[in-house]
Scaffold this motif. Structure first.
Motif, mmCIF file in Angstrom:
data_model
loop_
_atom_site.group_PDB
_atom_site.id
_atom_site.type_symbol
_atom_site.label_atom_id
_atom_site.label_comp_id
_atom_site.label_asym_id
_atom_site.label_seq_id
_atom_site.Cartn_x
_atom_site.Cartn_y
_atom_site.Cartn_z
ATOM 1 N N LYS A 1 0.840 -1.180 -0.055
ATOM 2 C CA LYS A 1 0.172 -0.188 0.081
ATOM 3 C C LYS A 1 0.816 1.177 0.048
ATOM 4 O O LYS A 1 0.536 2.279 -0.748
ATOM 5 C CB LYS A 1 -0.960 0.132 1.304
ATOM 6 C CG LYS A 1 -1.775 1.206 1.170
ATOM 7 C CD LYS A 1 -2.320 1.649 2.548
ATOM 8 C CE LYS A 1 -1.381 2.051 3.464
ATOM 9 N NZ LYS A 1 -1.021 3.388 3.613
ATOM 10 N N TYR B 1 2.405 1.595 -3.368
ATOM 11 C CA TYR B 1 1.599 2.221 -4.338
ATOM 12 C C TYR B 1 1.233 3.698 -4.128
ATOM 13 O O TYR B 1 1.257 4.541 -4.973
ATOM 14 C CB TYR B 1 0.239 1.318 -4.347
ATOM 15 C CG TYR B 1 -0.915 1.846 -5.058
ATOM 16 C CD1 TYR B 1 -0.927 1.549 -6.500
ATOM 17 C CD2 TYR B 1 -1.973 2.662 -4.389
ATOM 18 C CE1 TYR B 1 -1.978 2.099 -7.160
ATOM 19 C CE2 TYR B 1 -2.859 3.314 -5.349
ATOM 20 C CZ TYR B 1 -2.779 3.124 -6.701
ATOM 21 O OH TYR B 1 -3.752 3.489 -7.532
ATOM 22 N N ARG C 1 -4.988 0.329 -6.971
ATOM 23 C CA ARG C 1 -4.116 -0.533 -5.841
ATOM 24 C C ARG C 1 -4.440 -2.112 -6.008
ATOM 25 O O ARG C 1 -3.574 -2.810 -5.969
ATOM 26 C CB ARG C 1 -4.785 -0.098 -4.739
ATOM 27 C CG ARG C 1 -3.643 -0.538 -3.559
ATOM 28 C CD ARG C 1 -4.207 0.117 -2.266
ATOM 29 N NE ARG C 1 -5.692 -0.422 -1.828
ATOM 30 C CZ ARG C 1 -6.619 0.458 -1.163
ATOM 31 N NH1 ARG C 1 -6.054 1.719 -0.928
ATOM 32 N NH2 ARG C 1 -7.457 0.183 -1.098
#
Length: 166
Positions: free
Chosen positions: A55, A58, A131
């Motif tokens: 995460k 990203y 994502r």
């Protein structure tokens, strides 16, 4: 300005991971490779463990190229930058930039698997990945890098290599 900001916590990260997992085609991809439910569970738990890093990677790189200025997403140039900053990922035999570009295009062509979420389908920009697609692309790269290399070995070894790579 930031008074409504919610700091990441384990519940929020788990919810985001579950949402991304449900939207992606990772289970379908692993099943097509012959992975068992146990192997898929191992990949699920392994990716859940590394999800904060996924995460954050990203989040960092998607901030450079938002589509239409509002949707954080990764373009092919941002993805190439991530790959170039990951030593040892490309072996130029099983995995090279042209194969990653092909997987980028095929991953970009897929849409969220949850039929009720039309908003996600509409917000998913062309020629960019969001994502859940980034997670799916990581699995494609692991498959390309490690499963093809293990073709000479037996089937069980191939499955375990993919699970270990992710």
């Amino acid at each position: 300005m930031f008074r409504l900001y919610i700091k990441d916590n384990s519940k929020l990260l788990n919810d985001c991971f579950d949402f991304d997992w449900k939207c992606s085609k990772i289970e379908k991809l692993l099943t097509s490779l012959g992975c068992t439910a146990y192997d898929i569970g191992d990949v699920y738990e392994g990716m859940r463990f590394f999800y904060p890093n996924i995460k954050n990677t990203y989040k960092h790189f998607s901030s450079f190229t938002p589509a239409s200025g509002i949707i954080p997403c990764l373009g092919s140039n941002s993805l190439a930058e991530i790959i170039m900053h990951t030593p040892g990922l490309l072996d130029r035999v099983n995995l090279n930039l042209s194969k990653i570009d092909l997987h980028f295009v095929s991953t970009n062509a897929t849409r969220c698997q949850i039929k009720e979420l039309e908003v996600i389908k509409q917000m998913n920009p062309d020629k960019f990945i969001i994502r859940y697609q980034f997670m799916e692309l990581l699995v494609h790269m692991a498959k390309e890098r490690y499963a093809i290399k293990a073709k000479a070995k037996n089937k069980v070894s191939t499955d375990l290599t993919i699970v270990d790579a992710i």
